[in-house]
Scaffold this motif. Structure first.
Motif, mmCIF file in Angstrom:
data_model
loop_
_atom_site.group_PDB
_atom_site.id
_atom_site.type_symbol
_atom_site.label_atom_id
_atom_site.label_comp_id
_atom_site.label_asym_id
_atom_site.label_seq_id
_atom_site.Cartn_x
_atom_site.Cartn_y
_atom_site.Cartn_z
ATOM 1 N N UNK A 46 38.323 25.025 44.462
ATOM 2 C CA UNK A 46 36.928 24.765 44.102
ATOM 3 C C UNK A 46 36.160 26.033 43.731
ATOM 4 N N UNK A 47 36.801 27.214 43.898
ATOM 5 C CA UNK A 47 36.197 28.467 43.419
ATOM 6 C C UNK A 47 37.123 29.000 42.332
ATOM 7 N N UNK A 48 36.911 28.603 41.064
ATOM 8 C CA UNK A 48 37.846 28.914 39.978
ATOM 9 C C UNK A 48 37.777 30.384 39.563
ATOM 10 N N UNK A 49 38.805 30.875 38.857
ATOM 11 C CA UNK A 49 38.826 32.280 38.427
ATOM 12 C C UNK A 49 37.596 32.696 37.634
ATOM 13 N N UNK A 97 34.665 31.927 37.955
ATOM 14 C CA UNK A 97 33.506 32.162 38.813
ATOM 15 C C UNK A 97 33.476 33.590 39.346
ATOM 16 N N UNK A 98 34.599 34.283 39.220
ATOM 17 C CA UNK A 98 34.656 35.680 39.677
ATOM 18 C C UNK A 98 33.991 36.624 38.686
ATOM 19 N N UNK A 132 39.470 41.430 35.997
ATOM 20 C CA UNK A 132 40.612 42.357 35.916
ATOM 21 C C UNK A 132 41.271 42.610 37.265
ATOM 22 N N UNK A 133 40.471 42.651 38.336
ATOM 23 C CA UNK A 133 41.017 42.942 39.661
ATOM 24 C C UNK A 133 41.939 41.833 40.171
#
Length: 279
Positions: A204-207, A209-210, A215-216
């Protein structure tokens, strides 16, 4: 509702008492990765499971089976302790034969349980509820379950080679077989959940959203001497979810600031500012 059945899941017998081995069996009963841990872990995951009923049903099935495994190990420990007496401890110092039988006995088997199994590990440390994982996230929990079964089966396999009692070994083989199935089971559940929601927890916290931190998510930082770690798929392959490719950072540099904490109030008596109060 739970209902106890008198018959054990599998036969539990010993050829001869062995108090030292009874102490060793305590590890797979009440240790960090013992049957008490997986019993409580699966049951609490099942009690708290929300959503798809098949997962709750499966967790309750296996958690209840583990209750039976706890009972089996208690029966095994009790039989291994048959005939042990407090005075045998004193006699063991005089008689090498008695010493061979009684050497290393867990004194709590005599003092606390009266020749029965204990909710503790092989060194007498009590079982701890913090051993269990029940997060409410199915994929995270199933991975914890696979880890617990892997460690538990490993310990039973090591225990298997610590006895020559064929009756005891027969019981341990049953447990090894069931632990193998449970690993299959958790792997199947993990595969199903990954195919449905993806491999990263929480889904529920998709990429995306980062945001600026993308890159990290794919960099391997070499932070130890040597660069052998660059040879693994974790450093040169693609992410399992296909969202990017890994980059090996041979000489990473810090990207943050030097942090200097503020000195707290004098009333906390930290003695950091070396000033004498005027009061």
């Amino acid at each position: 509702m739970f209902r106890h059945q008198k018959e054990l899941q599998f036969e539990v017998k010993v050829e001869r008492p062995d108090p030292l081995f009874a102490r060793q069996v305590q590890e797979v009963l009440g240790g960090q990765f013992g049957e008490m841990t997986v019993m409580m872990q699966y049951l609490f995951q099942g009690f708290n499971c929300r959503g798809d009923e098949k997962y709750k049903d499966m967790l309750m099935d296996i958690g209840t089976e583990e209750v039976g495994h706890v009972e089996m190990l208690c029966a095994l420990i009790s039989q291994l302790l048959d005939g042990a007496k407090p005075e045998d401890q004193e006699q063991a110092a005089k008689d090498p034969v008695t010493a061979a039988i009684m050497g290393g006995i867990n004194p709590q088997h005599l003092l606390v349980s009266g020749l029965g199994g204990l909710p503790s590990n092989s060194n007498g440390v009590p079982w701890n509820g913090s051993y269990i994982v029940a997060s409410g996230n199915l994929l995270a929990d199933m991975r914890s379950n696979l880890h617990a079964e892997s460690q538990g089966r490993l310990q039973v396999a090591r225990l298997y080679h610590m006895t020559q009692d064929e009756s005891v070994r027969a019981t341990l083989r049953k447990m090894l077989a069931r632990d193998r199935y449970h690993q299959y089971q958790w792997m199947a559940a993990i595969q199903e959940l990954e195919e449905k929601n993806g491999v990263v927890v929480p889904a529920s916290f998709p990429p995306e959203a980062e945001q600026e931190s993308q890159p990290e998510a794919y960099e391997f930082w070499n932070l130890s001497e040597g660069e052998e770690s660059s040879e693994g798929l974790w450093a040169t392959g693609s992410a399992p979810d296909g969202t990017g490719s890994y980059v090996y950072i041979s000489k990473p540099v810090a990207k943050g600031q030097i942090y200097n904490a503020k000195i707290p109030a004098t009333e906390l008596h930290h003695d950091l500012d070396h000033k004498t109060s005027d009061k």
